[in-house]
Motif scaffolding. Structure first.
Motif, PDB file in Angstrom:
ATOM      1  N   MET A 291      16.458 -48.512 -38.540  1.00 42.92           N
ATOM      2  CA  MET A 291      16.124 -47.883 -36.825  1.00 42.92           C
ATOM      3  C   MET A 291      16.810 -47.449 -36.591  1.00 42.92           C
ATOM      4  O   MET A 291      16.181 -46.502 -35.714  1.00 42.92           O
ATOM      5  N   SER A 292      17.561 -46.389 -37.358  1.00 46.00           N
ATOM      6  CA  SER A 292      18.617 -45.432 -37.042  1.00 46.00           C
ATOM      7  C   SER A 292      18.175 -44.253 -37.260  1.00 46.00           C
ATOM      8  O   SER A 292      17.611 -42.842 -36.713  1.00 46.00           O
ATOM      9  N   LEU A 293      17.428 -44.571 -38.303  1.00 45.43           N
ATOM     10  CA  LEU A 293      16.246 -43.272 -38.955  1.00 45.43           C
ATOM     11  C   LEU A 293      14.899 -43.199 -39.031  1.00 45.43           C
ATOM     12  O   LEU A 293      14.740 -41.351 -38.289  1.00 45.43           O
ATOM     13  N   ALA A 294      14.424 -44.559 -38.225  1.00 47.15           N
ATOM     14  CA  ALA A 294      13.126 -43.883 -37.516  1.00 47.15           C
ATOM     15  C   ALA A 294      13.602 -43.279 -36.203  1.00 47.15           C
ATOM     16  O   ALA A 294      12.677 -42.578 -35.237  1.00 47.15           O
ATOM     17  N   ALA A 295      14.906 -43.524 -35.444  1.00 51.84           N
ATOM     18  CA  ALA A 295      14.784 -43.842 -33.756  1.00 51.84           C
ATOM     19  C   ALA A 295      15.254 -41.729 -33.918  1.00 51.84           C
ATOM     20  O   ALA A 295      15.340 -40.998 -32.930  1.00 51.84           O
ATOM     21  N   ALA A 296      15.940 -41.523 -35.287  1.00 52.27           N
ATOM     22  CA  ALA A 296      16.440 -40.150 -35.073  1.00 52.27           C
ATOM     23  C   ALA A 296      14.949 -39.054 -35.096  1.00 52.27           C
ATOM     24  O   ALA A 296      15.042 -37.786 -34.650  1.00 52.27           O
ATOM     25  N   ARG A 297      13.731 -39.569 -35.862  1.00 53.51           N
ATOM     26  CA  ARG A 297      12.966 -39.065 -36.014  1.00 53.51           C
ATOM     27  C   ARG A 297      12.273 -38.819 -35.030  1.00 53.51           C
ATOM     28  O   ARG A 297      11.570 -37.397 -34.409  1.00 53.51           O
ATOM     29  N   VAL A 298      11.898 -40.222 -33.638  1.00 52.86           N
ATOM     30  CA  VAL A 298      11.550 -39.965 -32.518  1.00 52.86           C
ATOM     31  C   VAL A 298      12.362 -39.020 -31.590  1.00 52.86           C
ATOM     32  O   VAL A 298      11.383 -38.487 -31.120  1.00 52.86           O
ATOM     33  N   ALA A 299      13.350 -38.361 -32.090  1.00 54.91           N
ATOM     34  CA  ALA A 299      14.100 -37.804 -30.384  1.00 54.91           C
ATOM     35  C   ALA A 299      14.329 -36.797 -30.266  1.00 54.91           C
ATOM     36  O   ALA A 299      13.998 -36.610 -29.830  1.00 54.91           O
ATOM     37  N   THR A 300      13.561 -35.959 -31.974  1.00 55.62           N
ATOM     38  CA  THR A 300      12.861 -35.158 -32.022  1.00 55.62           C
ATOM     39  C   THR A 300      11.967 -34.732 -31.096  1.00 55.62           C
ATOM     40  O   THR A 300      11.535 -33.255 -31.140  1.00 55.62           O
ATOM     41  N   MET A 301      11.528 -35.618 -30.302  1.00 57.25           N
ATOM     42  CA  MET A 301       9.966 -35.129 -30.339  1.00 57.25           C
ATOM     43  C   MET A 301       8.934 -34.921 -29.109  1.00 57.25           C
ATOM     44  O   MET A 301       9.925 -36.369 -28.224  1.00 57.25           O
ATOM     45  N   VAL A 302       8.492 -34.419 -28.181  1.00 55.57           N
ATOM     46  CA  VAL A 302       7.922 -33.672 -27.229  1.00 55.57           C
ATOM     47  C   VAL A 302       7.991 -35.701 -26.276  1.00 55.57           C
ATOM     48  O   VAL A 302       6.265 -36.053 -27.368  1.00 55.57           O
ATOM     49  N   GLY A 303       7.803 -36.405 -25.437  1.00 55.71           N
ATOM     50  CA  GLY A 303       7.052 -37.537 -24.780  1.00 55.71           C
ATOM     51  C   GLY A 303       7.795 -38.989 -25.054  1.00 55.71           C
ATOM     52  O   GLY A 303       7.279 -39.612 -25.471  1.00 55.71           O
ATOM     53  N   ASN A 304       9.183 -38.596 -25.523  1.00 54.33           N
ATOM     54  CA  ASN A 304       9.847 -40.226 -26.367  1.00 54.33           C
ATOM     55  C   ASN A 304      10.228 -41.136 -25.624  1.00 54.33           C
ATOM     56  O   ASN A 304      11.475 -41.452 -25.989  1.00 54.33           O
TER      57      ASN A 304
END
Length: 152
Positions: free
Chosen positions: A53-66
């Motif tokens: 879940m931390s890896l998933a959040a880290a991926r999403v954290a760099t995206m626009v509209g997150n």
């Protein structure tokens, strides 16, 4: 992935709750279904889930509209933190089941929000959703088998 350690550190809060509120003798004495996993398996499963879940959040954290996706991630980790204190600390089996039900809904919403931004991040949340389904069923089964033993 530079944000991964931050999200993983956030997972230390519910992990600490799990350490503070251990199963103990009360839990050992409960009537549990035969499909209850051995206690030694729980920390292994949670370590894997917290990492994913931390890896998933880290991926999403760099995206626009997150914004919504990360807010939901924060909500689910907050709800996650409550369960050990309620179930193991207060011996409230029904309360624990309600918390897991809310957690499951928050994890599902997080997974859907992640899927809209990054399919791989959503896939990384699926084991957590599966474990939440299993944990809810287990919690309800333990509550049903032990209704008269403690506060529900």
């Amino acid at each position: 992935m530079t944000l991964f350690p931050l999200f993983l550190a956030t997972c230390a809060v519910p992990a600490a709750a799990g350490i503070l509120f251990k199963p103990g003798q009360w839990y050992r004495d409960l009537d549990k279904p035969t499909w209850t996993p051995p206690n030694l398996l729980f920390p292994v499963i949670w370590a894997m889930l917290y990492t994913l879940m931390s890896l998933a959040a880290a991926r999403v954290a760099t995206m626009v509209g997150n914004d919504l996706a990360l807010a939901l991630w924060g909500l689910q980790i907050t709800i996650n933190t409550l369960w050990s204190a309620v179930f193991f600390g207060q011996h409230r089996m029904l309360g624990g089941a309600i918390i897991i039900g809310l957690l499951w809904a928050a994890v599902l919403a997080t997974t859907v929000a992640f899927a809209l931004l990054d399919v791989l991040a959503a896939v990384m949340m699926v084991p957590y959703l599966a474990w939440g389904t299993f944990a809810l069923a287990l919690n309800i089964s333990v509550w049903r088998r032990n209704r008269g033993r403690a506060a529900t």
